[in-house]
Design an enzyme around this catalytic site. Structure first.
Site, short mmCIF file in Angstrom:
data_model
loop_
_atom_site.label_atom_id
_atom_site.label_comp_id
_atom_site.label_asym_id
_atom_site.label_seq_id
_atom_site.Cartn_x
_atom_site.Cartn_y
_atom_site.Cartn_z
N CYS A 2 0.86 -1.18 0.00
CA CYS A 2 0.00 0.00 0.00
C CYS A 2 0.90 1.23 0.00
O CYS A 2 2.10 1.14 0.17
CB CYS A 2 -0.85 0.03 1.26
SG CYS A 2 -1.75 -1.50 1.55
N ARG A 27 1.36 1.70 -5.97
CA ARG A 27 1.59 0.75 -4.88
C ARG A 27 0.33 0.02 -4.46
O ARG A 27 0.38 -0.96 -3.72
CB ARG A 27 2.15 1.49 -3.66
CG ARG A 27 3.46 2.18 -3.91
CD ARG A 27 3.92 2.91 -2.69
NE ARG A 27 4.17 2.00 -1.60
CZ ARG A 27 5.31 1.34 -1.40
NH1 ARG A 27 6.31 1.53 -2.23
NH2 ARG A 27 5.45 0.52 -0.40
N TRP A 76 -3.80 -1.84 -1.31
CA TRP A 76 -3.76 -3.05 -2.12
C TRP A 76 -4.12 -4.16 -1.13
O TRP A 76 -3.35 -4.49 -0.23
CB TRP A 76 -2.35 -3.24 -2.69
CG TRP A 76 -2.20 -4.39 -3.61
CD1 TRP A 76 -2.73 -4.50 -4.87
CD2 TRP A 76 -1.47 -5.59 -3.38
NE1 TRP A 76 -2.36 -5.69 -5.42
CE2 TRP A 76 -1.59 -6.39 -4.55
CE3 TRP A 76 -0.72 -6.10 -2.32
CZ2 TRP A 76 -0.99 -7.64 -4.66
CZ3 TRP A 76 -0.13 -7.34 -2.44
CH2 TRP A 76 -0.26 -8.10 -3.60
N ASN A 102 1.10 0.05 6.01
CA ASN A 102 1.52 -0.72 4.83
C ASN A 102 2.27 -1.93 5.37
O ASN A 102 3.13 -1.79 6.23
CB ASN A 102 2.45 0.16 3.97
CG ASN A 102 3.14 -0.64 2.88
OD1 ASN A 102 2.58 -1.60 2.37
ND2 ASN A 102 4.35 -0.24 2.54
N GLY A 103 1.91 -3.12 4.88
CA GLY A 103 2.59 -4.33 5.34
C GLY A 103 1.58 -5.37 5.78
O GLY A 103 0.40 -5.29 5.43
N GLU A 489 11.16 -13.00 -19.86
CA GLU A 489 10.78 -11.62 -19.59
C GLU A 489 9.70 -11.14 -20.57
O GLU A 489 8.75 -10.47 -20.19
CB GLU A 489 12.02 -10.71 -19.64
CG GLU A 489 11.77 -9.25 -19.37
CD GLU A 489 11.13 -8.94 -18.01
OE1 GLU A 489 11.01 -9.85 -17.18
OE2 GLU A 489 10.71 -7.79 -17.83
N LYS A 493 6.04 -9.77 -19.45
CA LYS A 493 5.54 -8.45 -19.88
C LYS A 493 4.16 -8.62 -20.51
O LYS A 493 3.25 -7.83 -20.27
CB LYS A 493 6.48 -7.79 -20.90
CG LYS A 493 7.76 -7.24 -20.34
CD LYS A 493 7.62 -5.92 -19.59
CE LYS A 493 7.42 -6.05 -18.14
NZ LYS A 493 8.37 -6.63 -17.24
N GLU A 496 1.37 -9.85 -17.68
CA GLU A 496 1.06 -8.99 -16.53
C GLU A 496 0.24 -7.77 -16.90
O GLU A 496 -0.57 -7.30 -16.11
CB GLU A 496 2.30 -8.61 -15.73
CG GLU A 496 3.25 -7.67 -16.41
CD GLU A 496 4.45 -7.29 -15.52
OE1 GLU A 496 4.29 -7.17 -14.30
OE2 GLU A 496 5.55 -7.12 -16.08
N HIS A 512 8.36 -31.91 -24.82
CA HIS A 512 8.14 -32.80 -23.67
C HIS A 512 6.77 -32.55 -23.05
O HIS A 512 6.56 -32.87 -21.88
CB HIS A 512 9.27 -32.63 -22.66
CG HIS A 512 10.59 -33.05 -23.22
ND1 HIS A 512 10.95 -34.38 -23.37
CD2 HIS A 512 11.62 -32.34 -23.73
CE1 HIS A 512 12.14 -34.46 -23.92
NE2 HIS A 512 12.58 -33.23 -24.16
N LYS A 611 3.50 -2.46 -7.42
CA LYS A 611 4.86 -2.21 -7.90
C LYS A 611 5.92 -2.91 -7.06
O LYS A 611 6.82 -3.53 -7.59
CB LYS A 611 5.12 -0.70 -7.92
CG LYS A 611 6.51 -0.32 -8.41
CD LYS A 611 6.69 -0.65 -9.87
CE LYS A 611 8.08 -0.32 -10.37
NZ LYS A 611 8.34 -1.02 -11.64
C1 AGP Z 1 7.73 -7.11 -13.41
O1 AGP Z 1 7.27 -6.27 -14.38
C2 AGP Z 1 7.19 -6.91 -12.07
N1 AGP Z 1 7.06 -5.57 -11.68
C3 AGP Z 1 7.77 -7.82 -11.00
O2 AGP Z 1 7.95 -9.10 -11.52
C4 AGP Z 1 9.09 -7.36 -10.33
O3 AGP Z 1 10.17 -7.48 -11.19
C5 AGP Z 1 9.27 -8.19 -9.05
O4 AGP Z 1 8.18 -8.00 -8.20
C6 AGP Z 1 10.56 -7.85 -8.32
O5 AGP Z 1 10.53 -6.54 -7.84
P1 AGP Z 1 11.84 -5.83 -7.32
O6 AGP Z 1 12.77 -5.71 -8.48
O7 AGP Z 1 11.37 -4.48 -6.83
O8 AGP Z 1 12.40 -6.68 -6.23
#
Ligand code: AGP
Length: 616
Positions: A2, A27, A76, A102-103, A489, A493, A496, A512, A611
Site C-alpha cells: 500500500c 503501490r 492493495w 503498509n505491510g 521476460e 511483460k 502482466e 516434452h 509495484k
Molecule cells: C515485473 O514487471 C514486475 N514488476 C515484478 O515481476 C518485479 O520485477 C518483481 O516483483 C521484483 O521486484 P523488485 O525488483 O522491486 O524486487
C-alpha cells in the site's frame, strides 16, 4: 503493498495528501482514504472504494476537508476485500488513535481475539485495525506516551509495517514506525511529510530522512525526532534527493510504461558511466563505490543470484554471462524458494540480490538468510536507501531513476547492465579477460543506448502487429540460453499487463509436453539472438509451425533466412551476443504494451498487481 502519506504544517493537508497518494497509486489502488485534523478537533475521516479519483470527487479534491495535519492511504488488499469498510485509515473508539499501515501483521488473529476479550469491537476485517487498537490498548492500559505505546506494539506484533498514527491527545503531531516496509520523512520550512516513497513528497521537499528498521519518529511542524525501540532519541542524517520531480511525471507520454521504455537508453548509459573509466590501457571498470576490492573478487568460488519476477529473469540471463566471461558457477533462485530451502552455501560464495525497489519481502528475507549464514552479499538495487541496499555488504546502484509503471522496463534493463559489468570485472580480475578485451566489451556496451533507440524507432510496426494479435488466448515464447531468459521476460511483460495467457519455454523442452497446446493460429515468438543456438531454435519453431502456429521471429540483422520459417520477423541491431537481452527485450516490452493498449487496459496499473511486493 500500500502507499501511505502524511503531512503536518500550516497549509491545508487534504489536497497535499491526495496529491501525494496520486504518486503512490502504483503501490495499491483498490481503495483510498484520508484522516485530517483541524487544530484540536477530531479528525475527519473520508474513505472510498476504487481508484483515488473517487476519493478526490468525494472531497472536492481535498478542499472540503479542513485542517493542516493528516494521513492518507492507498490500499492493495491483503486482509479483507477491497471495500470502504476495509479502507484505511482505521481508528480506535472515539478517534483516540487513528492510523494507516503498509505491510502485514502476521499474528493479527491472535491479537484480535485478545482485544475482543478485552472489550474491543472491530469494524473491518483488516490486520491494520488490529495494530491500531493494540496501540490504543497499551496507550490506555499503561497510560504511556505515544512512542512507548507504539514501541510496545512493535514488540508484540509479528510481520512487516510502516505505520503513521495520530493520537487524539496529541494534536499537531504524527507518529510513525517501520519494520521491513519502506518509509521516508521529508522536511521543508515548517512542513513535515511522511511517505512510502519519494515521488509522493518530491514536489514539496528534497530533504529526506530514511527511517530505519524498528525505528519510530514523532513529526511536528518543527521537523522529526527519531527513536529506537527502547524509546531513546537517535540521530539521523538528512539526505538530499537528487532526481527531479519531472522524472516521476508522464512527460507527455500516455503511460509511464511507454515513457520508461523510452528512458532506457539514458538509464543504461548512466549505469555504465557510473563504473566505467578510461585509463592508459583503455576503458576499465572501477567498483570502488561498491567497496568490492579485487582480492575479494579473486576468492569468489560461486555466485548465487536471488530475486523475484523480472529481476529473476535478469538473473537467468546473467548466469550465462557470468559463467562465460568469469567462469564462476552460478545458481539462480527465486527468492520465495531460496528462503525456505535447505541452503548449502559455499562460504566463499557471493549472494547477489537483484531488486528494483530494494523492498521486496522475499528478496529481503533471502538477503538476511545469506547474511546469517556468513556469506558475502551484494545487492543490485535501484532505490537509494532501500532496505536491501542498506543491509547488503556491497551495493551496485542501477541508475534507472524512479520507475512508476508496475511492469518494469528500464530497471530491468539497468539490472542487466549491472550484471554484465560485474561479470566483465570478475572475468578480468580472474585473469580471463585482458585489458584490451575489457575495453572492447565496455565500448560495445556503450553502443547499446543508440541501438535501443533504433529498436524503439521501429515501434509502429510492433503496434500494427500487436493489434492483429490482441485477442489471442495464448502466446508462447521460445528460446535457448540467453534467448530463453529473454523469452521469460517477454512472456511476463505480455501476461502482466495484457492479461493474455503466455508462457516461456526453453525451446528444447517444448516437445516434452507443451507442444500439445499449439493450435491453428497460436502465436509463437521465437527468440534467436545466439548464433550457436540459432539453428536449433529455428528447428523448434518449424516444429510448432507444422502444428499450425503463427511464428514471430526475433533475431539480429543478418539472419535473414529466418524469413523462410517465420511469418513475421523483428530484427535487432547486432551486438556482442552476451548483451543481446538488452536489445531483444525492447520489442517484447513494446509488444506487451501495445497488446494491452489495444485491449483498452490500464497499462500502468494492471489488476491485482503492485509495484513492490513488500508482503510474502
Ligand atoms: C515485473 O514487471 C514486475 N514488476 C515484478 O515481476 C518485479 O520485477 C518483481 O516483483 C521484483 O521486484 P523488485 O525488483 O522491486 O524486487
Amino acid at each position: 503493498m500500500c502507499g501511505i502519506v502524511g503531512c503536518i504544517g500550516s497549509k491545508p493537508a487534504a489536497p497535499m495528501l491526495l496529491d501525494g497518494l496520486s504518486k503512490l497509486e502504483y503501490r495499491g489502488y483498490d481503495s483510498a482514504g484520508i484522516a485530517v485534523r483541524d487544530g484540536e478537533g477530531d479528525p475527519v475521516v473520508v474513505k472510498a472504494k476504487g481508484r483515488l479519483k473517487v476519493l478526490e470527487e468525494k472531497t472536492n479534491n481535498g478542499h472540503s476537508v479542513p485542517g493542516s495535519c493528516g494521513i492518507g492511504h492507498t490500499r492493495w488488499a491483503t486482509h479483507g476485500e477491497p471495500s470502504e469498510r476495509n479502507a484505511h485509515p482505521h481508528m480506535s473508539e472515539d478517534y483516540f488513535v487513528v492510523g494507516v499501515h503498509n505491510g502485514i501483521i502476521e499474528n493479527y488473529q491472535e491479537l484480535r481475539d485478545k482485544l475482543i476479550r478485552k472489550g474491543y469491537q472491530f469494524e473491518s476485517e483488516t490486520d491494520t485495525e488490529v495494530a491500531i487498537k493494540t496501540i490504543d490498548y497499551y496507550y490506555k492500559k499503561y497510560q504511556m506516551g505515544p512512542i512507548d505505546a507504539i514501541a510496545k506494539t512493535m514488540v508484540r506484533v509479528r510481520g512487516s509495517y510502516a505505520l503513521a498514527v495520530m493520537f487524539k491527545e496529541y494534536p499537531g503531531e504524527i507518529y510513525v514506525a517501520r519494520k521491513d516496509s519502506p518509509m521516508i520523512i521529508g522536511v521543508e520550512d515548517g512542513e513535515t511529510y511522511v511517505a512510502s516513497d519519494v515521488p509522493a513528497i518530491l514536489k514539496y521537499t528534497r530533504n529526506v530522512y530514511y527511517i530505519g528498521n524498528l525505528e519510530m519518529a514523532r513529526l511536528t511542524t518543527e521537523g522529526a525526532t527519531f527513536y529506537n525501540l527502547d524509546g531513546d532519541v537517535i540521530e539521523k542524517p538528512l539526505t538530499e534527493i537528487k532526481w527531479d520531480a519531472e522524472a516521476a511525471e508522464k512527460g507527455g507520454y500516455e503511460h509511464f510504461m511507454m515513457k520508461e521504455i523510452h528512458e532506457q537508453p539514458k538509464a543504461i548509459a548512466d549505469t555504465i558511466a557510473s563504473v566505467a573509466r578510461k585509463g592508459d590501457q583503455g576503458k576499465y571498470i572501477d567498483l570502488e563505490t561498491l567497496e568490492l576490492p579485487e582480492e575479494v573478487i579473486k576468492d569468489i568460488s560461486r555466485i548465487y543470484i536471488v530475486a523475484c519476477g523480472s529481476a529473476y529473469h535478469v538473473g537467468i540471463a546473467a548466469q550465462y554471462v557470468f559463467e562465460d566471461l568469469a567462469e564462476i558457477p552460478v545458481t539462480v533462485d527465486l527468492a520465495s524458494e531460496f528462503r525456505y530451502r535447505k541452503l548449502l552455501l559455499d562460504p566463499n560464495g557471493l549472494v547477489v540480490i537483484i531488486s528494483q525497489s530494494g523492498e521486496t519481502a522475499d528478496s529481503l528475507a533471502a538477503l538476511r538468510i545469506a547474511k546469517e549464514s556468513g556469506v558475502r552479499t551484494l545487492a543490485v538495487v535501484n532505490v537509494i536507501g532501500s532496505s536491501i541496499a542498506r543491509e547488503a555488504d556491497h551495493v551496485f546502484y542501477t541508475l534507472a531513476g524512479p520507475e512508476i509503471a508496475v511492469a518494469t522496463t528500464k530497471a530491468y534493463s539497468t539490472q542487466l547492465i549491472a550484471s554484465y559489468l560485474l561479470a566483465i570485472q570478475f572475468g578480468h580480475v580472474k585473469g580471463l579477460l585482458d585489458a584490451a578485451r575489457v575495453d572492447e566489451l565496455i565500448t560495445e556496451m556503450e553502443t547499446l543506448p543508440d541501438k535501443i533507440e533504433k529498436v524503439i524507432d521501429d515501434k509502429d510496426r510492433l503496434q500494427w502487429f500487436a493489434a492483429k494479435f490482441a485477442n489471442e488466448k495464448d502466446i508462447f515464447f521460445l528460446g535457448r540460453g540467453i534467448d530463453y531468459a529473454i523469452s521469460m521476460e517477454g512472456s511476463l511483460k505480455m501476461k502482466e499487463i495484457s492479461y493474455v495467457h503466455s508462457e516461456a519455454y526453453a525451446a528444447g523442452e517444448l516437445k516434452h509436453g507443451t507442444i500439445s497446446l499449439i493450435e491453428d493460429g497460436t502465436l509463437v515468438v521465437g527468440v534467436c539472438t545466439q548464433s550457436d543456438l540459432y539453428e536449433k531454435t529455428v528447428s523448434n519453431m518449424v516444429e510448432v509451425k507444422s502444428r499450425g502456429a503463427y511464428l514471430m521471429g526475433l533475431t539480429s540483422y543478418g539472419n535473414y533466412n529466418i524469413e523462410d520459417s517465420a511469418d513475421f520477423v523483428v530484427y535487432i541491431p547486432k551486438t556482442d551476443e552476451h548483451f543481446a537481452a538488452s536489445l531483444a527485450v525492447v520489442p517484447l516490452q513494446l509488444l506487451g504494451y501495445y497488446v494491452a493498449v489495444t485491449r483498452g487496459l490500464d497499462v500502468d496499473k494492471p489488476r491485482n498487481l503492485a509495484k513492490s511486493v513488500t508482503v510474502e
